[in-house]
Design an enzyme around this catalytic site. Sequence first.
Site, PDB file in Angstrom:
ATOM      1  N   GLU A 328      16.334   7.818  -9.892  1.00 51.07           N
ATOM      2  CA  GLU A 328      14.906   7.952  -9.616  1.00 51.07           C
ATOM      3  C   GLU A 328      14.623   8.207  -8.136  1.00 51.07           C
ATOM      4  O   GLU A 328      13.627   8.845  -7.791  1.00 51.07           O
ATOM      5  CB  GLU A 328      14.171   6.686 -10.066  1.00 51.07           C
ATOM      6  CG  GLU A 328      14.198   6.442 -11.551  1.00 51.07           C
ATOM      7  CD  GLU A 328      13.306   7.414 -12.325  1.00 51.07           C
ATOM      8  OE1 GLU A 328      12.247   7.803 -11.800  1.00 51.07           O
ATOM      9  OE2 GLU A 328      13.693   7.792 -13.452  1.00 51.07           O
ATOM     10  N   GLU A 337       7.095   9.414  -4.329  1.00 51.60           N
ATOM     11  CA  GLU A 337       7.395  10.589  -5.133  1.00 51.60           C
ATOM     12  C   GLU A 337       7.382  11.836  -4.247  1.00 51.60           C
ATOM     13  O   GLU A 337       6.435  12.055  -3.478  1.00 51.60           O
ATOM     14  CB  GLU A 337       6.353  10.723  -6.244  1.00 51.60           C
ATOM     15  CG  GLU A 337       6.575  11.873  -7.189  1.00 51.60           C
ATOM     16  CD  GLU A 337       5.565  11.884  -8.311  1.00 51.60           C
ATOM     17  OE1 GLU A 337       5.629  12.800  -9.151  1.00 51.60           O
ATOM     18  OE2 GLU A 337       4.703  10.975  -8.358  1.00 51.60           O
ATOM     19  N   ASN A 375      -0.295   1.079 -14.784  1.00 53.27           N
ATOM     20  CA  ASN A 375       0.954   0.376 -14.483  1.00 53.27           C
ATOM     21  C   ASN A 375       0.825  -0.440 -13.203  1.00 53.27           C
ATOM     22  O   ASN A 375       1.370  -1.548 -13.100  1.00 53.27           O
ATOM     23  CB  ASN A 375       2.101   1.375 -14.363  1.00 53.27           C
ATOM     24  CG  ASN A 375       2.642   1.802 -15.718  1.00 53.27           C
ATOM     25  OD1 ASN A 375       2.653   1.013 -16.659  1.00 53.27           O
ATOM     26  ND2 ASN A 375       3.061   3.054 -15.829  1.00 53.27           N
TER      27      ASN A 375
END
Length: 477
Positions: A328, A337, A375
């Site tokens: 990831e 990200e 989340n």
Amino acid sequence: MSKLAAARAAQQTATGRLGATQLTWLLLSMVGMFPLAAMAALALIVLVIIILLSGSQLTSYSPDPESTLGPGAGGSVLTQLAGGDGRGRFDSSGVPDADLVAPIEAAARECDLLTPVILAAQIEYASDFDADKEGQEGRKGLSQLTPEVFAQYGEDDDDSGEASALDPEDSIHAHARWFCHLAEETQRMLDDKKVVGDHLTLTLMAWDQGTAAVEAQGGMPVILLDSYPFRVRGLFAGYTVGGTDTSTASPTPSVPPRAGSNKRVVPEGDGTVLTGSTFDAMFPGRNAFYTYAGLTDAMATFPAFATTGDERTRKRELAAFLANVDHETEGLVHVDEIDRAAWGTYCDGSRPYGCPAGRTAYHGRGPLQLSWNYNYQAAGDALGVDLLGNPDLVASDPAVAWRTALWFWMTQSGAGTTTPHAAITGGAGFGGTVRSINGALECGGGNPGQVRDRVDAYRRFTEVLGVDPGDEGTLSC
């Protein structure tokens, strides 16, 4: 008389010529020095402008998604100039008395902000490691706490029968408790937006002046020269492996935590072997933000992680978690990200709480790239942190970042039917963890290259931990 007058006239002429010569040289010297003085003045002006323009950003960590390698990817200009953040690997050789090393390492686990480097530097500044020192206002011992502070925070940590500021271990642990209390108070002020500055600087400032003074001054937006925080930070290099190395990886603690501590130590030989050196070997190019200490702190929050089942299962779970993390973040390199174009796609406006931090605020962050407002909301509720309102905590606090990753791993089924923890400990194998994390996006032929990369990392990490990866049929999804 005429000869005498002539002599005097000659003397006056010579004296006058000498004075003119001296004056000429003086003028030339001044002209010659002007460029140096001008350059010094210009440098001072530039430094002041930099400080004024940068403000508190120079003292707070704000990862740059475009910067991905090593210590330069995080940290601040003035923090590094002042000595760093104290989160480098502890060099115990800097402590003059070897018997003090274990208490320092144990006490430094009292709270997230404190480290052995910070603790040792403060002790040096306070007493130069003189356990018998008696200072002003009744201060005694290594940490030179006031009698009032020691009475409140001192305990019989060395089991001698009484708590004494002159007992090194008692003094060190009282120091840590007081420091962590100040850390809580300064964090509260930061949360309430009453002060500016980085957390460590504000806590050191409170140690020196008191919390009331910190709040009255509005904090410390830049680390002032000759201040207590600046002086203490200047000592960090003497207790850090590599001196000025800003690596935040910590070695495996050599002693168990004190009773009541919520820190989970990962010792050798308990089936969850993950020392600081092993962690470094697994992620040789990692971003300094991802600390070993942050990981072990997070593991304390989820005690079932890597402790469920037999030793082989525990090691496989540790390897599986770190392999997915490796994929990831591309080897614990990225904090945010990297696809910035996607940052605005993670706000589900149908949720009643919406996206209070902004539509682009809920992009992937941390070891498992936590994303979407719901989340952040769920993770924050579970961890007792306002991540919906302040999602950047996942990119600024290593312990919070690791906790969000383990929160997902231990409690969320994601795109699958079970949690990654249940998958790897219940027989579904490594492939089951991948399915929970990304489901059809990768599994069932969705993206075999991505799955292969995860499996390769898993094989590599199981080898490091000395365990077989399990049934070949369960490795992929």
